[in-house]
Design a protein around this motif. Structure first.
Motif, PDB file in Angstrom:
ATOM      1  N   PHE A  98       0.821  -1.113  -0.127  1.00 23.36           N
ATOM      2  CA  PHE A  98      -0.119  -0.048  -0.009  1.00 23.36           C
ATOM      3  C   PHE A  98       0.894   1.349   0.074  1.00 23.36           C
ATOM      4  N   LEU A  99       0.722   1.831  -0.832  1.00 22.16           N
ATOM      5  CA  LEU A  99       1.391   3.164  -1.113  1.00 22.16           C
ATOM      6  C   LEU A  99       0.415   4.366  -0.677  1.00 22.16           C
ATOM      7  N   TYR A 100       0.875   5.268   0.191  1.00 24.43           N
ATOM      8  CA  TYR A 100       0.076   6.373   0.492  1.00 24.43           C
ATOM      9  C   TYR A 100       0.861   7.624   0.227  1.00 24.43           C
ATOM     10  N   VAL A 101       0.442   8.623  -0.622  1.00 23.83           N
ATOM     11  CA  VAL A 101       1.435   9.753  -0.947  1.00 23.83           C
ATOM     12  C   VAL A 101       0.555  11.185  -0.851  1.00 23.83           C
ATOM     13  N   GLU A 102       1.118  11.919  -0.187  1.00 27.62           N
ATOM     14  CA  GLU A 102       0.516  13.402  -0.052  1.00 27.62           C
ATOM     15  C   GLU A 102       1.482  14.293  -0.981  1.00 27.62           C
ATOM     16  N   ILE A 103       1.041  15.117  -1.846  1.00 27.86           N
ATOM     17  CA  ILE A 103       1.957  15.982  -2.647  1.00 27.86           C
ATOM     18  C   ILE A 103       1.627  17.288  -2.725  1.00 27.86           C
ATOM     19  N   GLY A 104       2.512  18.235  -3.079  1.00 27.86           N
ATOM     20  CA  GLY A 104       2.122  19.656  -3.572  1.00 27.86           C
ATOM     21  C   GLY A 104       3.373  20.321  -4.314  1.00 27.86           C
TER      22      GLY A 104
ATOM     23  N   GLY B 237       6.642  21.338  -5.196  1.00 24.83           N
ATOM     24  CA  GLY B 237       7.923  21.392  -4.282  1.00 24.83           C
ATOM     25  C   GLY B 237       8.246  20.418  -3.204  1.00 24.83           C
ATOM     26  N   TRP B 238       6.919  19.536  -2.905  1.00 25.48           N
ATOM     27  CA  TRP B 238       7.394  18.670  -1.969  1.00 25.48           C
ATOM     28  C   TRP B 238       6.346  17.415  -2.137  1.00 25.48           C
ATOM     29  N   ILE B 239       6.872  16.212  -1.564  1.00 26.66           N
ATOM     30  CA  ILE B 239       6.037  15.137  -1.437  1.00 26.66           C
ATOM     31  C   ILE B 239       6.306  14.211  -0.164  1.00 26.66           C
ATOM     32  N   ARG B 240       5.178  13.486   0.373  1.00 21.92           N
ATOM     33  CA  ARG B 240       5.306  12.651   1.694  1.00 21.92           C
ATOM     34  C   ARG B 240       4.878  11.518   1.446  1.00 21.92           C
ATOM     35  N   PRO B 241       5.852  10.531   0.931  1.00 19.15           N
ATOM     36  CA  PRO B 241       5.405   9.182   0.422  1.00 19.15           C
ATOM     37  C   PRO B 241       5.335   8.286   1.674  1.00 19.15           C
ATOM     38  N   SER B 242       4.592   7.186   1.751  1.00 21.93           N
ATOM     39  CA  SER B 242       4.742   6.148   2.820  1.00 21.93           C
ATOM     40  C   SER B 242       4.422   4.825   2.105  1.00 21.93           C
ATOM     41  N   ALA B 243       5.163   3.734   2.011  1.00 27.05           N
ATOM     42  CA  ALA B 243       4.970   2.612   1.710  1.00 27.05           C
ATOM     43  C   ALA B 243       4.683   1.549   2.638  1.00 27.05           C
ATOM     44  N   TYR B 244       3.685   0.521   2.715  1.00 20.46           N
ATOM     45  CA  TYR B 244       3.688  -0.458   3.505  1.00 20.46           C
ATOM     46  C   TYR B 244       3.419  -1.901   2.829  1.00 20.46           C
ATOM     47  N   LYS B 245       4.080  -2.912   3.541  1.00 26.98           N
ATOM     48  CA  LYS B 245       3.731  -4.513   3.032  1.00 26.98           C
ATOM     49  C   LYS B 245       3.122  -5.070   3.828  1.00 26.98           C
ATOM     50  N   GLU B 246       1.788  -5.672   3.746  1.00 27.34           N
ATOM     51  CA  GLU B 246       1.257  -6.459   4.851  1.00 27.34           C
ATOM     52  C   GLU B 246       2.089  -7.693   4.749  1.00 27.34           C
ATOM     53  N   GLU B 247       2.200  -8.328   5.918  1.00 27.79           N
ATOM     54  CA  GLU B 247       2.777  -9.527   6.317  1.00 27.79           C
ATOM     55  C   GLU B 247       1.858 -10.369   7.283  1.00 27.79           C
ATOM     56  N   ALA B 248       1.898 -11.458   7.505  1.00 23.81           N
ATOM     57  CA  ALA B 248       0.996 -12.451   8.331  1.00 23.81           C
ATOM     58  C   ALA B 248       0.437 -11.562   9.462  1.00 23.81           C
TER      59      ALA B 248
END
Length: 137
Positions: free
Chosen positions: A32-38, A40-51
């Motif tokens: 799952f990738l969640y991004v906020e952007i404007g 001159g800036w970017i705030r991304p976060s990526a996550y991977k579901e495990e058991a």
């Protein structure tokens, strides 16, 4: 011209999936990738579901470049401000929120937390340890 823009945008979304697969060790299922952007800036976060947990992933510069390029591919007056990119199996779904829906210029940590709760429920999120020498303000 408009068709070219959609072709480019679709291609970029596929490339984002490839970059997510790379940072997830080759298997993007559950990412799952969640991004906020404007401008001159970017705030991304990526996550991977495990058991039993959800693991936070380090976003590569390639991923950041592709996300920014996809953001710039849209007409300036209709650029998204939040992207949620969800991979399940070999398919992905992408949703966008626009500035008239959410003001990302005002930092709100709860938006990301809500997106994670909506996606993963109460599964614990495991973050990598901070780099050596780092400190929290």
């Amino acid at each position: 011209m408009e068709g070219d823009r959609f072709d480019t945008f679709g291609s970029l979304l596929n490339e984002i999936g490839g970059a997510l697969a790379d940072i997830a060790g080759g298997d993007p299922d559950g990412v799952f990738l969640y991004v906020e952007i404007g401008e001159g800036w970017i705030r991304p976060s990526a996550y991977k579901e495990e058991a039993e947990i959800v693991r936070a992933l380090d976003c590569s510069s390639t991923l950041l470049d592709l996300v920014e390029e996809s953001w710039r591919a849209g007409r300036k007056e209709r650029r998204w401000s939040v992207m949620e990119y969800d991979v399940k199996g070999s398919e992905f779904a992408v949703t966008f929120k626009y500035p008239d829906e959410v003001d990302v210029e005002i930092f709100d940590r709860e938006r990301r937390a809500k997106a994670l709760r909506d996606r993963y429920g109460d599964k614990p999120i495991v973050y990598p340890p901070p780099p050596e020498g780092a400190f929290e303000l």
